[in-house]
Design a protein around this motif. Structure first.
Motif, PDB file in Angstrom:
ATOM      1  N   THR A  60       0.857  -1.319  -0.132  1.00  0.00           N
ATOM      2  CA  THR A  60       0.015  -0.115   0.057  1.00  0.00           C
ATOM      3  C   THR A  60       0.963   1.231  -0.156  1.00  0.00           C
ATOM      4  OG1 THR A  60      -1.530  -1.292   1.435  1.00  0.00           O
ATOM      5  CG2 THR A  60      -1.937   1.149   1.299  1.00  0.00           C
ATOM      6  N   LEU A 121      -4.484   7.036  15.362  1.00  0.00           N
ATOM      7  CA  LEU A 121      -3.851   6.113  14.460  1.00  0.00           C
ATOM      8  C   LEU A 121      -2.582   5.545  15.165  1.00  0.00           C
ATOM      9  CD1 LEU A 121      -3.693   8.241  11.190  1.00  0.00           C
ATOM     10  CD2 LEU A 121      -5.078   6.060  11.703  1.00  0.00           C
ATOM     11  N   THR A 124      -1.355   1.519  14.492  1.00  0.00           N
ATOM     12  CA  THR A 124      -2.317   1.019  13.550  1.00  0.00           C
ATOM     13  C   THR A 124      -1.585   1.017  12.268  1.00  0.00           C
ATOM     14  OG1 THR A 124      -3.021   3.014  12.701  1.00  0.00           O
ATOM     15  CG2 THR A 124      -4.139   2.385  14.474  1.00  0.00           C
ATOM     16  N   LYS A 125      -2.191  -0.234  11.543  1.00  0.00           N
ATOM     17  CA  LYS A 125      -1.479  -0.254  10.364  1.00  0.00           C
ATOM     18  C   LYS A 125      -1.386   1.083   9.049  1.00  0.00           C
ATOM     19  CE  LYS A 125      -3.221  -4.984   9.549  1.00  0.00           C
ATOM     20  NZ  LYS A 125      -4.283  -4.839  10.360  1.00  0.00           N
ATOM     21  N   GLN A 126      -2.445   1.821   9.280  1.00  0.00           N
ATOM     22  CA  GLN A 126      -2.312   3.103   8.514  1.00  0.00           C
ATOM     23  C   GLN A 126      -1.082   3.927   9.113  1.00  0.00           C
ATOM     24  OE1 GLN A 126      -5.343   1.909   9.971  1.00  0.00           O
ATOM     25  NE2 GLN A 126      -6.251   1.172   8.135  1.00  0.00           N
ATOM     26  N   ILE A 129       1.958   2.644   7.395  1.00  0.00           N
ATOM     27  CA  ILE A 129       1.673   2.958   5.719  1.00  0.00           C
ATOM     28  C   ILE A 129       2.338   4.365   5.921  1.00  0.00           C
ATOM     29  CG2 ILE A 129       0.188   3.310   4.057  1.00  0.00           C
ATOM     30  CD1 ILE A 129      -1.522   1.094   5.054  1.00  0.00           C
TER      31      ILE A 129
END
Lengths: 262, 254
Positions: A60, A121, A124-126, A129
């Motif tokens: 991503t 956030l 988190t994966k976000q 990213i």
């Protein structure tokens, strides 16, 4: 939990008639070939969930970074503007920017007091990213820019005198630079997937109570296993990581070859 | 039809040419001869409508190019083709190179569709591609990669690429100076075929024998302008300008 320690429980759960069939179910040549993996203390889905998180975060981030970097490289490759050299040196510096510092800055940004605090956030994966995006963008931009600048001026001239608009000329240049751009994306992916420091800081290396990875990547898992003395597990995860990188490289190179031999 | 009137163009500290006038009609070959560094390439780029002169007017069929709207200028520019000294082919098969000019003239929807078709191997190049490759004798190389060609073949493909979209004017900048005699003959023959199709051909060359062989008219470019333009035979047999005479007889050495 080792699979072998589960096996004796199965007859109790499933009832005795199954017992006779159990070796056949588990066994055969396949199981004999995989003793190393079966002996390791992996829960069901643990490794897959780590691979999934690693790929999800890195792919991503690299996809977003590519969408962001290529237009910048095209604009910089086609226009002259004051401060262009400065912009180039900023990008080149970014290629060597310490990843832990990037992680720290992203953590500040997403923390409660930070500008993105409201989005909640942290870990988190976000957030991962975001930090991977910051890390992958400089190499993708710089290598793409070098590839675009390296396209022969004669080829640009040819596209133009044959009736090409500015967009047509840009498309020709992108096509001529495609291997360089593929290399750039690979370099970005390589940096993202093999990165430990920033994903550890912003992601936290978390698994759920069921042992399924939430923000644990292959790299942070390897780091954890090695620190706990689980060298065998760390080696296996390392091999998975290397295999993953090799596979992605092979796919991209194969695509590039199709371009050559079409 | 393509007309330069009192055109001037400078580059860096000095003028390349001043007050230059030249007309190219359909169905004729005009050779521009002159020593190296005199501005032949600049002149051809001006004729290709890709370089705006500092002064003077450029008109194609009576339409002034540099006062026209951008979209009209693109339409005018697309009626002109140019071949450089170096082949400068794209990294793609020969047929796709030759098709380039046709492809970019189509609407975006068609281009996208053709791109998708070529990805699944369904794309058939237009007839004009085969015709243009025929002119330079390379039909059988259509599916080869451009980088597998010899230098001479690459230059012939480059010629076909500019011919395929049937321009009104074709500009050739020293097209054969890197080529052997056989490939040179093919290119010269292709120039004649282009002329027979009604294309106005301009060839810049430092080879006076080539100018004598291929051109209907010759323009002599010396120092900062055209000293003389006229029918090939008269320019070579009986030049009226003193400097032209010295250049052609080899007395004027650069």
């Amino acid at each position: 939990m080792p699979l072998e320690s589960v096996a004796p429980l199965l007859p109790i759960v499933l009832g005795s008639p199954v017992t006779a069939d159990l070796p056949a179910l588990l066994g055969g040549p396949v199981a004999a070939d995989l003793p190393a993996l079966l002996d390791l203390p992996f829960r069901d889905g643990y490794v897959w969930s780590i691979i999934y998180v690693s790929l999800y975060v890195s792919l991503t981030a690299v996809a977003l970074s590519t969408l962001f970097s290529i237009p910048i490289a095209v604009v910089m490759g086609f226009t002259d503007f004051p401060g262009k050299q400065f912009a180039k040196s900023v990008i080149n510096t970014g290629m060597g920017f310490p990843s832990v510092v990037v992680g720290l800055l992203v953590l500040f940004a997403v923390s409660n007091q930070g500008p993105l605090g409201a989005l909640d956030l942290v870990f988190t994966k976000q957030a991962m990213i975001m930090s991977q995006f910051v890390l992958a963008t400089p190499p993708i931009t710089a290598i793409s820019l070098a590839a675009i600048s390296g396209v022969d001026q004669n080829v640009r001239d040819a596209a133009r005198v044959l009736g090409g608009t500015r967009v047509d000329v840009a498309l020709v240049v992108l096509k001529e630079a495609r291997y360089g751009i593929a290399t750039a994306i690979l370099a970005g992916f390589g940096r993202a997937i093999s990165e430990v420091g920033s994903v550890l800081i912003v992601g936290g290396n978390i698994t759920g109570a069921d042992g399924i990875s939430k923000t644990r990547t292959l790299t942070t898992a390897i780091q954890l296993e090695a620190r706990q003395g689980q060298y065998e597990t760390a080696m296996i995860l390392g091999a998975v990581l290397v295999a993953l990188v090799l596979t992605v490289n092979a796919v991209v190179i194969r695509l590039g070859d199709q371009g050559v031999h079409r | 039809m393509l007309r330069l009137r009192n055109v001037s163009r400078s580059y860096g500290d000095g003028p390349v040419f001043r007050d230059l006038s030249l007309t190219v009609d359909s169905g004729e070959v005009v050779a521009v001869i002159g020593p190296s560094g005199v501005g032949k390439t600049t002149l051809l780029r001006t004729l290709a409508l890709s370089l705006e002169p500092d002064d003077g007017a450029v008109a194609l069929d009576g339409t002034d190019v540099w006062t026209a709207e951008e979209s009209e200028r693109l339409a005018l520019r697309r009626r002109v083709g140019m071949v450089f000294q170096e082949a400068s082919l794209f990294d793609a098969p020969v047929a796709r190179n030759v098709e380039y000019g046709l492809r970019i003239r189509r609407p975006w929807a068609d281009r996208l569709q053709a791109q998708l078709r070529s990805l699944v191997g369904l794309h058939e190049p237009a007839d004009a591609v085969g015709d243009a490759l025929d002119v330079v004798g390379l039909s059988e190389k259509a599916t080869q990669r451009a980088d597998s060609l010899s230098g001479g073949e690459a230059q012939r493909v480059s010629f076909a690429r500019a011919l395929a979209y049937d321009p009104d004017v074709l500009l050739l900048d020293e097209p054969t100076s890197d080529l052997d005699p056989r490939n040179t003959a093919v290119i010269e023959d292709a120039m004649a075929k282009a002329r027979d199709r009604g294309i106005g051909v301009v060839v810049a060359t430092h080879d006076m024998h080539q100018a004598e062989r291929v051109a209907d008219r010759v323009a002599v470019l010396l120092d900062d302008g055209v000293t003389e333009v006229g029918p090939t035979e008269r320019i070579f047999e009986d030049p009226s300008d003193e400097r032209t005479r010295k250049f052609i007889s080899g007395e004027l050495v650069y």
